[in-house]
Enzyme design. Sequence first.
Site, short mmCIF file in Angstrom:
data_model
loop_
_atom_site.label_atom_id
_atom_site.label_comp_id
_atom_site.label_asym_id
_atom_site.label_seq_id
_atom_site.Cartn_x
_atom_site.Cartn_y
_atom_site.Cartn_z
N ASP A 19 0.69 -1.24 0.06
CA ASP A 19 -0.12 0.04 -0.05
C ASP A 19 0.94 1.17 0.18
OD1 ASP A 19 -2.52 1.38 -0.08
OD2 ASP A 19 -2.94 1.05 2.16
N HIS A 36 2.40 3.73 -8.85
CA HIS A 36 2.32 2.29 -9.32
C HIS A 36 3.44 1.44 -9.97
CE1 HIS A 36 -1.66 2.51 -7.63
NE2 HIS A 36 -2.10 3.06 -8.56
N LEU A 130 11.31 -20.24 -4.99
CA LEU A 130 10.45 -19.33 -4.28
C LEU A 130 8.82 -19.47 -5.18
CD1 LEU A 130 9.57 -16.68 -2.32
CD2 LEU A 130 10.00 -15.74 -4.46
C1 IPE Z 1 -5.48 -2.82 -0.33
O1 IPE Z 1 -5.18 -1.54 -0.32
C2 IPE Z 1 -5.46 -3.61 -1.49
C3 IPE Z 1 -3.93 -3.72 -2.34
C4 IPE Z 1 -3.03 -3.23 -1.72
C5 IPE Z 1 -3.97 -4.44 -3.54
P1 IPE Z 1 -6.17 -0.44 -0.73
O2 IPE Z 1 -5.73 1.05 -0.82
O3 IPE Z 1 -7.00 -0.80 -1.78
O4 IPE Z 1 -6.99 -0.44 0.76
P2 IPE Z 1 -7.95 0.58 1.65
O5 IPE Z 1 -8.93 0.97 0.72
O6 IPE Z 1 -7.04 1.61 2.04
O7 IPE Z 1 -8.56 -0.06 2.70
C1 IPE Z 2 -1.46 0.36 -3.48
O1 IPE Z 2 -1.27 1.65 -3.39
C2 IPE Z 2 -1.60 -0.10 -4.75
C3 IPE Z 2 -3.14 -0.72 -4.91
C4 IPE Z 2 -4.17 -0.60 -4.07
C5 IPE Z 2 -3.45 -1.22 -6.27
P1 IPE Z 2 -2.68 2.58 -3.25
O2 IPE Z 2 -2.95 3.12 -5.06
O3 IPE Z 2 -3.83 2.29 -2.58
O4 IPE Z 2 -1.87 4.04 -2.87
P2 IPE Z 2 -2.54 4.89 -1.60
O5 IPE Z 2 -3.08 4.12 -0.32
O6 IPE Z 2 -3.58 5.73 -2.42
O7 IPE Z 2 -1.42 5.66 -0.99
MG MG Z 3 -3.93 2.38 -0.74
#
Ligand code: IPE
Ligand code: IPE
Ligand code: MG
Length: 243
Positions: A19, A36, A130
Amino acid sequence: MATIDPEKPIPQHVAVIMDGNGRWAKARGLPRRDGHRAGAESVEACLESCGEAGIKFLTLYAFSSENWKRPESEVSALMNLLAHFIKEKTSKLMKNNIRLKVIGQMHRLPDKTQKLLRKSIDKLDGNDGLTLIVALSYGSREEIVDAARSLMDKAVAGEMKSEDLTNEIFSDHLYTAGIPDPDLLVRTSGEFRISNFLLWQISYSEIHITDVLWPDFRSEHLNAAIEDYQKRQRRFGGLSEEV
Ligand code: IPE
Ligand code: IPE
Ligand code: MG
């Protein structure tokens, strides 16, 4: 500096909620897709670090069932990035003896992505280093409902009786059938939540939450998580050895 204790066990299976890509990009005044893209580099670095540490299973939460709610432009940027990663990196995964699995509702992904994934999974199938498990269009509640549905179908077809259902049989109907439960769950970017990830499988996982944003996550951060894990006393509801 984190140091892994060679005398203590290391986690066999590490699961990561990757995240913070969006926040990483925002802090730099960049579009979210650049976060990303930087996150994909962390995936590569994390694979190398896991290999070095001797971890056998790495599950990465890459796209949740709920992430389909994001704007179309972000979803397609993520799907393109995934396709690009698979195309570019399969031969490196092969060289490093890595096996690939996908958990989640793969049929919801674009056809092109599904084809690329299947080709890569088949190519890497014979590897025994792995195992990389990528959670794509994954939601734990969906997974549990899918398992319940297939068990109900079996019961209706007379192939099993409800009284014969056990935890083990239920586990065997999850997307993660055959994969040991995670020993260590890591979440980056400091959120204290699970976000519909592996709810069944993390019943007794140790949890490590770091403020580091996923695009900044490198071997020192993985090692810090393993070091933290090595300090934990796992009891699984029983009594510790010292008691
Ligand atoms: C969880 O992250 C999903 C992934 C890392 C793929 P999100 O950013 O979607 O989760 P929330 O919305 O903060 O709970
Ligand atoms: C995690 O990063 C990747 C996915 C959920 C695909 P986020 O896109 O959720 O990044 P934040 O949480 O907005 O910083
Ligand atoms: Mg996120």
